[in-house]
Design a protein around this motif. Structure first.
Motif, short mmCIF file in Angstrom:
data_model
loop_
_atom_site.label_atom_id
_atom_site.label_comp_id
_atom_site.label_asym_id
_atom_site.label_seq_id
_atom_site.Cartn_x
_atom_site.Cartn_y
_atom_site.Cartn_z
N LYS A 151 0.86 -1.19 0.00
CA LYS A 151 0.00 0.00 0.00
C LYS A 151 0.89 1.24 0.00
CE LYS A 151 -4.13 2.04 0.61
NZ LYS A 151 -4.89 1.79 1.85
N VAL A 152 0.70 2.11 -1.01
CA VAL A 152 1.56 3.28 -1.19
C VAL A 152 0.70 4.53 -1.25
CG1 VAL A 152 3.31 4.38 -2.64
CG2 VAL A 152 3.18 1.88 -2.53
N CYS A 153 1.03 5.52 -0.41
CA CYS A 153 0.38 6.82 -0.45
C CYS A 153 1.29 7.82 -1.15
CB CYS A 153 0.07 7.33 0.96
SG CYS A 153 -1.40 6.61 1.71
N GLU A 193 -3.45 17.88 6.69
CA GLU A 193 -3.89 17.10 5.52
C GLU A 193 -3.10 15.80 5.42
OE1 GLU A 193 -5.25 20.74 2.53
OE2 GLU A 193 -3.16 20.12 2.62
N ALA A 194 -1.80 15.89 5.67
CA ALA A 194 -0.97 14.69 5.59
C ALA A 194 -1.37 13.68 6.64
CB ALA A 194 0.50 15.08 5.77
N ALA A 195 -1.58 14.15 7.87
CA ALA A 195 -1.92 13.24 8.97
C ALA A 195 -3.26 12.55 8.72
CB ALA A 195 -1.97 14.02 10.28
N GLU A 196 -4.24 13.31 8.23
CA GLU A 196 -5.56 12.72 7.97
C GLU A 196 -5.50 11.68 6.86
OE1 GLU A 196 -10.11 14.13 6.70
OE2 GLU A 196 -8.49 15.62 6.91
N PHE A 197 -4.79 12.00 5.78
CA PHE A 197 -4.67 11.09 4.64
C PHE A 197 -3.99 9.78 5.05
CE2 PHE A 197 -1.99 10.26 0.64
CZ PHE A 197 -2.99 9.53 0.01
N ILE A 198 -2.86 9.90 5.73
CA ILE A 198 -2.10 8.70 6.09
C ILE A 198 -2.83 7.87 7.13
CG2 ILE A 198 0.04 7.93 7.20
CD1 ILE A 198 1.43 10.33 5.78
N ALA A 199 -3.45 8.52 8.12
CA ALA A 199 -4.18 7.78 9.15
C ALA A 199 -5.35 7.01 8.55
CB ALA A 199 -4.67 8.74 10.22
N HIS A 200 -5.97 7.60 7.54
CA HIS A 200 -7.11 6.94 6.89
C HIS A 200 -6.67 5.77 6.02
CE1 HIS A 200 -10.15 6.48 3.63
NE2 HIS A 200 -11.00 6.58 4.64
N GLU A 201 -5.58 5.94 5.27
CA GLU A 201 -5.17 4.92 4.29
C GLU A 201 -4.30 3.81 4.89
OE1 GLU A 201 -6.33 4.60 1.42
OE2 GLU A 201 -7.30 6.55 1.15
N LYS A 202 -3.59 4.11 5.97
CA LYS A 202 -2.72 3.11 6.63
C LYS A 202 -1.75 2.43 5.63
CE LYS A 202 -6.04 2.14 10.29
NZ LYS A 202 -6.95 3.25 9.92
N PRO A 203 -0.90 3.21 5.00
CA PRO A 203 0.01 2.65 4.00
C PRO A 203 1.24 2.00 4.62
CG PRO A 203 0.44 4.97 4.24
CD PRO A 203 -0.69 4.66 5.16
N GLN A 204 1.99 1.31 3.79
CA GLN A 204 3.30 0.79 4.18
C GLN A 204 4.43 1.69 3.69
OE1 GLN A 204 1.57 -2.67 2.27
NE2 GLN A 204 2.90 -3.95 3.55
N VAL A 205 4.16 2.45 2.60
CA VAL A 205 5.13 3.37 2.03
C VAL A 205 4.43 4.69 1.70
CG1 VAL A 205 6.69 3.82 0.08
CG2 VAL A 205 6.55 1.51 1.07
#
Length: 393
Positions: free
Chosen positions: A101-103, A140-152
């Motif tokens: 999973k990549v954001c 914005e970064a924190a919300e996006f990453i917390a929602h998507e839970k990526p590995q990279v």
């Protein structure tokens, strides 16, 4: 009528016994940039093989100086054979496996290239997008990453297509909180702006030699955190790229020196000399010089009535993107500069095609005299372009 040619940099001495005689250019584009005469002199030294002890001594010296400009203590820091896109592929193929999973924080052309490479390596890519020239807030970064839970997580620190500088501390913190690794593109910023890999929390940063480092193209500096190195060592599937496999490259450059590929000693000579010039100036002094020349350039541009595309607090200091004024054909301006003065600047592309100029003030050209003289000939080209446009209408 041919105008008097304005020379903003010393003539590069050309050998008389060569069949190659390229024109003299003044490289005010986004890269490649002007390089110092001593870098050319370094490239004229005798070639040694890619297995010669002197080659590895040169590589070690390059590694030590790269840690300073990267702002890192990472042991796994070196220059690989390839341009900045090679560094990008090295970083992505090392961390992205099928199903990863990549954001991606997408706000310019090179974010799109990162996206494509991640997909080709089997990554499950999700993107947070903004218009070209805007940047992302920590929230914005924190919300996006917390929602998507990526590995990279991937972002471009200095987006060459827009002139925007993305602060990465918030991105890296949110990514590490989610257990993810961070890849940052520092292709344009390295050597001209503080990159601060360790302080920011970047896991893999890659760059090129022909922009902020003021060297010739052909090598890609890269640095890898111990955390990312552990991940790479433990990954279950082999890297899909043999050439850009960091395990193999690390073994060649730093461990056994076992043959991997034929690295160019000449390019390493050039990079060592370019980094030595940065060391002599002092990296912080170099950052400050580029910052001052950026402000001088922007002041001059604004006096000509132009506006910058990127907000002041988010600008790359060594790559400027003034907007093309109404009634001006940017291609005509660029042609006048090239034909009459041998000056190269670039235009925008993608959604910024015809809307911005991309003007690099880097390395040997980042001085008051060069900025002042460039602004004079640029103003003349703008005015003549307006006159031509008015006549044709």
């Amino acid at each position: 009528m041919q105008r008097d040619r304005v020379l903003l940099a010393p003539e590069i001495p050309m050998t008389t016994n060569s069949s190659i005689h390229p024109p003299q250019r003044l490289l005010f584009g986004p890269g490649p940039t002007q390089v110092a005469p001593s870098v050319y002199a370094a490239m004229s030294q005798p070639i040694v093989s890619h297995m010669d002890p002197y080659f590895f001594q040169t590589s070690e010296a390059v590694q030590d100086m790269l840690r300073t400009v990267f702002g890192t203590k990472n042991p796994l820091t070196f220059a690989i054979s390839g341009t900045g896109s090679g560094g990008m592929e090295t970083a992505i193929s090392s961390l992205v496996e099928p199903g990863t999973k990549v954001c991606v924080f997408a706000n310019g052309f090179f974010c799109d290239r990162m996206t494509e490479m991640a997909k080709r390596n089997g990554g499950n890519v999700v993107r947070l997008e903004k218009p070209w020239g805007e940047v992302f807030t920590d929230a914005e970064a924190a919300e996006f990453i917390a929602h998507e839970k990526p590995q990279v997580v991937m972002y471009v620190q200095a987006e060459t297509s827009t002139g925007a500088f993305q602060q990465g501390t918030g991105i890296c913190k949110a990514a590490h909180d989610a257990g993810a690794l961070v890849i940052a593109d520092v292709v344009t910023s390295l050597g001209a702006m503080p990159v601060k890999v360790d302080e920011t929390g970047i896991d893999i940063a890659y760059s090129c030699t022909q922009k902020g480092l003021s060297c010739v193209p052909g090598l890609s500096p890269i640095t890898v955190s111990p955390r990312a190195a552990e991940y790479i060592e433990a990954r279950k599937t082999p890297n899909r790229s043999w050439y850009f496999d960091l395990k193999l490259l690390n073994d060649y450059y730093k461990v056994s020196h076992r043959y991997h590929h034929t690295a160019s000693a000449t390019l390493f000579y050039a990079l060592r000399e370019a980094l030595s010039l940065i060391t002599q100036e002092g990296v912080e002094n170099r950052w400050e010089r580029h910052r001052r020349m950026h402000h001088a350039f922007v002041s001059g541009i604004e006096k000509l009535g132009l506006k910058m595309h990127v907000a002041p607090e988010h600008r790359i200091v060594n790559l400027n993107t003034p907007r093309v004024p109404e009634g001006v054909d940017d291609a005509k301006v660029r042609k006048l500069l090239m034909d009459e003065h041998g000056i190269e600047i670039m235009g925008g592309f993608g959604p910024l095609a015809g809307k911005v100029f991309r003007i690099g003030i880097m390395g040997p050209l980042a001085t008051p005299e060069h900025v002042e003289n460039f602004l004079k000939v640029f103003a003349n080209a703008l005015e003549r372009s307006r006159t031509t446009a008015a006549v044709s209408n």
